[in-house]
Design a protein around this motif. Structure first.
Motif, PDB file in Angstrom:
ATOM      1  N   ASP A  52      -3.999 -46.673  38.732  1.00 29.79           N
ATOM      2  CA  ASP A  52      -5.341 -46.954  38.272  1.00 29.79           C
ATOM      3  C   ASP A  52      -5.175 -47.117  36.813  1.00 29.79           C
ATOM      4  N   GLU A  53      -5.828 -48.052  36.420  1.00 29.25           N
ATOM      5  CA  GLU A  53      -5.893 -48.212  34.930  1.00 29.25           C
ATOM      6  C   GLU A  53      -6.706 -47.519  34.203  1.00 29.25           C
ATOM      7  N   ILE A  54      -6.259 -46.661  33.238  1.00 29.93           N
ATOM      8  CA  ILE A  54      -7.131 -45.864  32.315  1.00 29.93           C
ATOM      9  C   ILE A  54      -7.042 -46.541  31.017  1.00 29.93           C
ATOM     10  N   GLU A  55      -8.215 -46.618  30.406  1.00 30.88           N
ATOM     11  CA  GLU A  55      -8.500 -47.179  29.103  1.00 30.88           C
ATOM     12  C   GLU A  55      -9.634 -46.435  28.230  1.00 30.88           C
ATOM     13  N   GLY A  56      -9.304 -46.072  27.112  1.00 34.62           N
ATOM     14  CA  GLY A  56     -10.199 -45.344  26.188  1.00 34.62           C
ATOM     15  C   GLY A  56     -10.936 -46.440  25.408  1.00 34.62           C
ATOM     16  N   GLU A  57     -12.111 -46.003  24.888  1.00 44.93           N
ATOM     17  CA  GLU A  57     -12.990 -46.912  24.084  1.00 44.93           C
ATOM     18  C   GLU A  57     -12.474 -47.420  22.912  1.00 44.93           C
ATOM     19  N   ALA A  58     -12.565 -48.636  22.409  1.00 45.93           N
ATOM     20  CA  ALA A  58     -11.980 -49.136  21.110  1.00 45.93           C
ATOM     21  C   ALA A  58     -12.541 -48.407  20.121  1.00 45.93           C
ATOM     22  N   ALA A  59     -11.673 -48.327  19.148  1.00 46.24           N
ATOM     23  CA  ALA A  59     -12.145 -47.664  17.735  1.00 46.24           C
ATOM     24  C   ALA A  59     -11.546 -48.282  16.648  1.00 46.24           C
ATOM     25  N   PRO A  60     -11.949 -48.118  15.511  1.00 46.25           N
ATOM     26  CA  PRO A  60     -11.538 -49.007  14.291  1.00 46.25           C
ATOM     27  C   PRO A  60     -10.195 -48.209  13.758  1.00 46.25           C
ATOM     28  N   LEU A  61     -10.173 -46.828  14.141  1.00 42.27           N
ATOM     29  CA  LEU A  61      -8.832 -46.261  13.647  1.00 42.27           C
ATOM     30  C   LEU A  61      -7.900 -46.111  14.669  1.00 42.27           C
ATOM     31  N   LEU A  62      -6.636 -45.973  14.819  1.00 39.16           N
ATOM     32  CA  LEU A  62      -5.749 -45.659  15.809  1.00 39.16           C
ATOM     33  C   LEU A  62      -5.828 -44.152  16.252  1.00 39.16           C
ATOM     34  N   LYS A  63      -5.981 -43.347  15.312  1.00 41.22           N
ATOM     35  CA  LYS A  63      -6.159 -41.971  15.699  1.00 41.22           C
ATOM     36  C   LYS A  63      -7.703 -41.643  16.616  1.00 41.22           C
ATOM     37  N   VAL A  89      -4.609 -33.014  46.160  1.00 36.44           N
ATOM     38  CA  VAL A  89      -3.860 -33.817  45.233  1.00 36.44           C
ATOM     39  C   VAL A  89      -2.450 -33.164  45.312  1.00 36.44           C
ATOM     40  N   LEU A  90      -1.513 -33.980  45.306  1.00 38.89           N
ATOM     41  CA  LEU A  90      -0.144 -33.561  45.197  1.00 38.89           C
ATOM     42  C   LEU A  90       0.286 -33.738  43.611  1.00 38.89           C
ATOM     43  N   SER A  91       0.176 -35.002  43.254  1.00 41.93           N
ATOM     44  CA  SER A  91       0.451 -35.167  41.894  1.00 41.93           C
ATOM     45  C   SER A  91      -0.344 -36.442  41.092  1.00 41.93           C
ATOM     46  N   LEU A  92      -0.681 -36.087  39.706  1.00 46.02           N
ATOM     47  CA  LEU A  92      -1.697 -36.635  38.871  1.00 46.02           C
ATOM     48  C   LEU A  92      -1.156 -36.886  37.657  1.00 46.02           C
ATOM     49  N   SER A  93      -0.780 -38.212  37.221  1.00 49.13           N
ATOM     50  CA  SER A  93      -0.502 -38.498  35.853  1.00 49.13           C
ATOM     51  C   SER A  93      -1.141 -39.636  35.353  1.00 49.13           C
ATOM     52  N   CYS A  94      -1.432 -39.480  34.030  1.00 52.98           N
ATOM     53  CA  CYS A  94      -1.945 -40.576  33.090  1.00 52.98           C
ATOM     54  C   CYS A  94      -1.094 -41.688  32.734  1.00 52.98           C
ATOM     55  N   GLY A  95       0.201 -41.109  32.739  1.00 53.00           N
ATOM     56  CA  GLY A  95       1.208 -42.380  32.413  1.00 53.00           C
ATOM     57  C   GLY A  95       1.352 -42.481  31.017  1.00 53.00           C
ATOM     58  N   LYS A  96       2.111 -43.116  30.368  1.00 57.38           N
ATOM     59  CA  LYS A  96       2.310 -43.507  28.950  1.00 57.38           C
ATOM     60  C   LYS A  96       1.270 -44.359  28.225  1.00 57.38           C
ATOM     61  N   MET A  97       0.704 -43.818  27.303  1.00 57.32           N
ATOM     62  CA  MET A  97      -0.246 -44.571  26.666  1.00 57.32           C
ATOM     63  C   MET A  97       0.448 -45.649  25.746  1.00 57.32           C
ATOM     64  N   THR A  98      -0.297 -46.817  25.877  1.00 55.03           N
ATOM     65  CA  THR A  98       0.242 -47.882  24.527  1.00 55.03           C
ATOM     66  C   THR A  98      -1.131 -48.328  24.205  1.00 55.03           C
ATOM     67  N   VAL A 111      -1.420 -46.750  32.660  1.00 56.70           N
ATOM     68  CA  VAL A 111      -1.482 -46.707  34.139  1.00 56.70           C
ATOM     69  C   VAL A 111      -1.278 -45.427  34.667  1.00 56.70           C
ATOM     70  N   GLY A 112      -2.294 -44.827  35.369  1.00 48.39           N
ATOM     71  CA  GLY A 112      -2.373 -43.603  35.782  1.00 48.39           C
ATOM     72  C   GLY A 112      -1.922 -43.694  37.214  1.00 48.39           C
TER      73      GLY A 112
END
Length: 121
Positions: A52-63, A89-98, A111-112
């Motif tokens: 599943d694709e996980i995407e946070g909301e856009a923000a002006p600062l990277l932090k 649920v056997l395993s659950l991972s959000c994956g590596k953030m880019t 990609v979770g």
């Protein structure tokens, strides 16, 4: 009336609890012990792996974008766990953030991956 009363008093002595005992099993080699009873033995499960694709909301600062992704990841995990009431649920991972920046706004995504045990039969 006395016969019924005596029968009710004696009946518990004839009832026996069901139990399972395992003794003297050799420890050399592979050993599998399986105990089945009732309808649970008839169930068939399948392991399902998906992404599943996980995407946070856009923000002006990277932090801030990273914080938004972490929030989105936590919400995704919570949603997967809530949909699966039987604790399958056997395993659950959000994956590596880019993170990427477009038009002065940063967005972080990943990609979770999850693995669930689903009852087929």
């Amino acid at each position: 009336m006395k016969k019924i009363l005596i029968l009710l008093l004696v009946l518990p002595f004839f009832a026996q609890a069901q139990s399972v005992g395992v003794k003297d099993i050799p420890v050399e080699g592979d050993t599998t012990i399986e105990i089945k009873k009732g309808k649970n033995a008839d169930r068939t499960y399948e392991v399902v792996t998906d992404e599943d694709e996980i995407e946070g909301e856009a923000a002006p600062l990277l932090k801030e974008a990273r914080t938004n992704w972490k929030t989105a990841c936590a919400e995704w995990k919570k949603e997967i766990k809530e949909l699966n009431k039987d604790n399958q649920v056997l395993s659950l991972s959000c994956g590596k953030m880019t993170c990427s920046t477009v038009s002065m706004e940063s967005t972080c995504r990943s990609v979770g991956k999850f693995k669930l045990r689903v009852q087929v039969k």
